[in-house]
Design an enzyme around this catalytic site. Structure first.
Site, PDB file in Angstrom:
ATOM      1  N   HIS A   8      41.840  49.146  58.306  1.00 16.39           N
ATOM      2  CA  HIS A   8      42.919  49.112  57.689  1.00 16.39           C
ATOM      3  C   HIS A   8      43.550  49.568  57.202  1.00 16.39           C
ATOM      4  O   HIS A   8      45.073  49.681  56.277  1.00 16.39           O
ATOM      5  CB  HIS A   8      41.394  49.122  56.498  1.00 16.39           C
ATOM      6  CG  HIS A   8      40.693  47.663  56.572  1.00 16.39           C
ATOM      7  ND1 HIS A   8      39.687  47.584  56.921  1.00 16.39           N
ATOM      8  CD2 HIS A   8      41.058  46.513  55.744  1.00 16.39           C
ATOM      9  CE1 HIS A   8      38.818  46.731  57.357  1.00 16.39           C
ATOM     10  NE2 HIS A   8      39.862  45.971  55.883  1.00 16.39           N
ATOM     11  N   HIS A  15      43.129  41.370  61.828  1.00 20.40           N
ATOM     12  CA  HIS A  15      41.594  41.220  62.239  1.00 20.40           C
ATOM     13  C   HIS A  15      41.013  39.604  61.153  1.00 20.40           C
ATOM     14  O   HIS A  15      41.413  39.094  60.747  1.00 20.40           O
ATOM     15  CB  HIS A  15      41.102  42.814  61.582  1.00 20.40           C
ATOM     16  CG  HIS A  15      41.532  42.738  60.286  1.00 20.40           C
ATOM     17  ND1 HIS A  15      41.924  43.706  59.669  1.00 20.40           N
ATOM     18  CD2 HIS A  15      39.921  43.040  59.469  1.00 20.40           C
ATOM     19  CE1 HIS A  15      42.058  43.353  58.474  1.00 20.40           C
ATOM     20  NE2 HIS A  15      40.790  43.061  58.257  1.00 20.40           N
ATOM     21  N   CYS A  52      32.297  38.739  50.994  1.00 15.80           N
ATOM     22  CA  CYS A  52      33.180  38.657  51.778  1.00 15.80           C
ATOM     23  C   CYS A  52      32.704  39.471  52.814  1.00 15.80           C
ATOM     24  O   CYS A  52      32.291  40.197  52.720  1.00 15.80           O
ATOM     25  CB  CYS A  52      34.742  38.747  51.191  1.00 15.80           C
ATOM     26  SG  CYS A  52      34.628  40.122  49.989  1.00 15.80           S
ATOM     27  N   HIS A 110      33.797  40.375  57.652  1.00 12.26           N
ATOM     28  CA  HIS A 110      34.178  40.951  59.232  1.00 12.26           C
ATOM     29  C   HIS A 110      33.206  40.532  59.497  1.00 12.26           C
ATOM     30  O   HIS A 110      31.962  41.147  59.504  1.00 12.26           O
ATOM     31  CB  HIS A 110      35.038  41.838  59.193  1.00 12.26           C
ATOM     32  CG  HIS A 110      36.369  42.327  57.604  1.00 12.26           C
ATOM     33  ND1 HIS A 110      35.801  43.341  56.894  1.00 12.26           N
ATOM     34  CD2 HIS A 110      37.680  42.205  57.890  1.00 12.26           C
ATOM     35  CE1 HIS A 110      36.161  43.612  55.937  1.00 12.26           C
ATOM     36  NE2 HIS A 110      37.123  42.864  56.718  1.00 12.26           N
ATOM     37  N   GLU A 146      24.675  41.436  50.170  1.00 15.36           N
ATOM     38  CA  GLU A 146      25.369  41.406  49.672  1.00 15.36           C
ATOM     39  C   GLU A 146      25.101  40.779  48.153  1.00 15.36           C
ATOM     40  O   GLU A 146      24.516  40.673  47.563  1.00 15.36           O
ATOM     41  CB  GLU A 146      26.470  40.420  49.344  1.00 15.36           C
ATOM     42  CG  GLU A 146      27.755  42.034  50.098  1.00 15.36           C
ATOM     43  CD  GLU A 146      29.055  41.524  50.093  1.00 15.36           C
ATOM     44  OE1 GLU A 146      28.965  40.633  49.356  1.00 15.36           O
ATOM     45  OE2 GLU A 146      29.997  41.892  51.097  1.00 15.36           O
ATOM     46  N   GLU A 196      45.114  45.167  53.468  1.00 13.51           N
ATOM     47  CA  GLU A 196      44.246  44.077  54.301  1.00 13.51           C
ATOM     48  C   GLU A 196      45.236  43.394  54.718  1.00 13.51           C
ATOM     49  O   GLU A 196      46.196  43.088  54.456  1.00 13.51           O
ATOM     50  CB  GLU A 196      43.929  43.618  52.828  1.00 13.51           C
ATOM     51  CG  GLU A 196      42.952  44.506  52.720  1.00 13.51           C
ATOM     52  CD  GLU A 196      41.198  43.972  53.615  1.00 13.51           C
ATOM     53  OE1 GLU A 196      41.212  43.816  54.510  1.00 13.51           O
ATOM     54  OE2 GLU A 196      40.337  44.181  52.403  1.00 13.51           O
ATOM     55  N   GLU A 202      44.593  39.974  57.100  1.00 13.88           N
ATOM     56  CA  GLU A 202      43.618  39.620  57.637  1.00 13.88           C
ATOM     57  C   GLU A 202      44.108  38.332  57.596  1.00 13.88           C
ATOM     58  O   GLU A 202      44.879  36.917  56.883  1.00 13.88           O
ATOM     59  CB  GLU A 202      42.321  39.477  56.766  1.00 13.88           C
ATOM     60  CG  GLU A 202      41.749  40.975  56.610  1.00 13.88           C
ATOM     61  CD  GLU A 202      40.489  41.325  55.191  1.00 13.88           C
ATOM     62  OE1 GLU A 202      39.582  41.959  55.525  1.00 13.88           O
ATOM     63  OE2 GLU A 202      40.877  40.224  54.387  1.00 13.88           O
TER      64      GLU A 202
END
Length: 363
Positions: A212, A218, A253, A255, A273, A298, A300
């Site tokens: 980041h 990514h 959200c 990864h 979460e 970010e 992504e």
């Protein structure tokens, strides 16, 4: 076909039931197969067969039990082949403890098989040929005749001129055989993200914060849960998050970790979460690049998933400070008027959701 029958002698306990990323290894393998659209999914069990079958029962695979599970791997292979439907053109074979096999890898085998009509598609990690494999039906006789270990690499060599090889990074070749393996892979993947190109092909992995800071592309995911009446569940990120703290965003959200299927990662983060576990459907993916403050970027390739929730979530206060329901049209309007209240990825993710998942939102 997932081979999950072994006695796990070196581990000292059944490794198929060891949790990694919050789920047993065998369950991760089944999820990867589901994510690739493989059907039916056959799980070959043996050691502690009932417990292994129970760990994946809600995912509804076919179970083939190998009574000779202490013998060579070929005994499990033969049991699994007995469950392959007569009209199947072939079978994908993977090992339940190969931690880094993802749904994308399995999909790549299928694409190669369909494109080339090769009798065998093998995974190759540097110079090493290893699972997963795709075997066409024409090779079933040779597989049934094989005794011992190493059927896949042996047939790949035997049919080398006709086989197709799909190459993967060497560090993707990792299975879990000892307690040390579990500890090592947990540490390696906990704070790592998957680097990709614009077509979502994996090009490596790196530490999350460094990625980041450098703005490297990514893999990521965004999950939207709905109530079937046009309302979406939003969360407000905890204020101490490493970026975008205190902003409203989609349901969750995150990864995928190296070796973790994207849909599996999405369900993991949804549990972590929001305290919710539900089926998710892929909708769309998109690439974006935005600065998010504190010298972080970010960048992504974001996979959007949608699912339905009944009742209220049970959010983790370390991750989520508030939650609320909002109608799609109201959220869209407020994003236009007050974008500073929301995360930078929410708007493009929402537009992708509206475009690709209207049938879900209007139930």
């Amino acid at each position: 076909m997932i081979l999950a029958a072994g006695a796990s002698r070196r581990m000292g306990q059944n490794k198929m039931l060891l949790a990694f990323g919050g789920e047993p290894l065998v369950r991760r393998a089944v999820r990867a197969a589901r994510g690739a659209g493989l059907t039916p999914i056959i799980v070959v069990v043996g050691h502690e067969a009932a417990n292994v079958a129970q760990a994946v029962s809600d995912l509804a695979p076919r179970i083939a039990e190998n009574p000779n599970y202490e013998g060579p791997t070929s005994t499990s292979l033969h049991e699994g082949l007995s469950q392959v439907p007569a009209d199947a053109a072939g079978v994908v074979v993977l090992l339940g403890d190969m931690l880094n096999v993802t749904d994308q890898m399995l999909s790549a085998l299928l694409i190669a098989a369909r494109r080339t009509a090769a009798p065998l598609v093998a995974s190759r990690y540097g110079e090493v040929i290893a699972p997963p494999f795709f075997f066409s039906r024409e090779l079933f006789g040779e597989l049934l005749a094989w005794r011992g270990e190493g059927a896949g690499p042996a047939l790949a060599q035997r049919h080398r001129e006709r086989a197709v090889f799909v190459d993967w990074p060497r560090n993707h070749l990792a299975d879990v055989d000892t307690p040390g393996d579990v500890a090592r892979f947990s540490v390696m993947t906990q704070d790592m993200v998957v680097l990709v190109d614009a077509d979502d092909h994996e090009v490596g992995s790196a530490e999350k914060l460094a990625v980041h800071r450098e703005g490297r592309l990514h893999r990521a995911f965004s999950v939207f849960l709905h109530d079937g009446q046009g309302r979406l569940l939003l969360q407000r990120r905890a204020s101490h998050k490493y970026h975008s703290g205190g902003l409203w965003s989609n349901t969750c959200c995150g990864h995928p970790r190296p070796g973790e299927a994207t849909n599996e990662a999405a369900r993991r983060r949804l549990r972590e979460e929001m305290g919710v576990d539900t089926d998710l459907e892929p909708v769309i993916s998109f690439v974006y690049r935005e600065e998010v403050g504190q010298g972080l970027v970010e960048h992504e390739l974001d996979h959007v998933f949608v699912g339905r929730i009944e009742g209220a979530p049970q959010p983790n206060p370390e991750e989520v400070s508030e939650w609320r329901w909002v109608k799609v049209e109201d959220l869209r309007a407020d994003l236009g008027e007050h974008p500073d209240r929301y995360t930078v990825w929410l708007k493009p993710a929402l537009e992708g959701l509206i475009k690709g998942a209207a049938r879900f939102l209007g139930e």
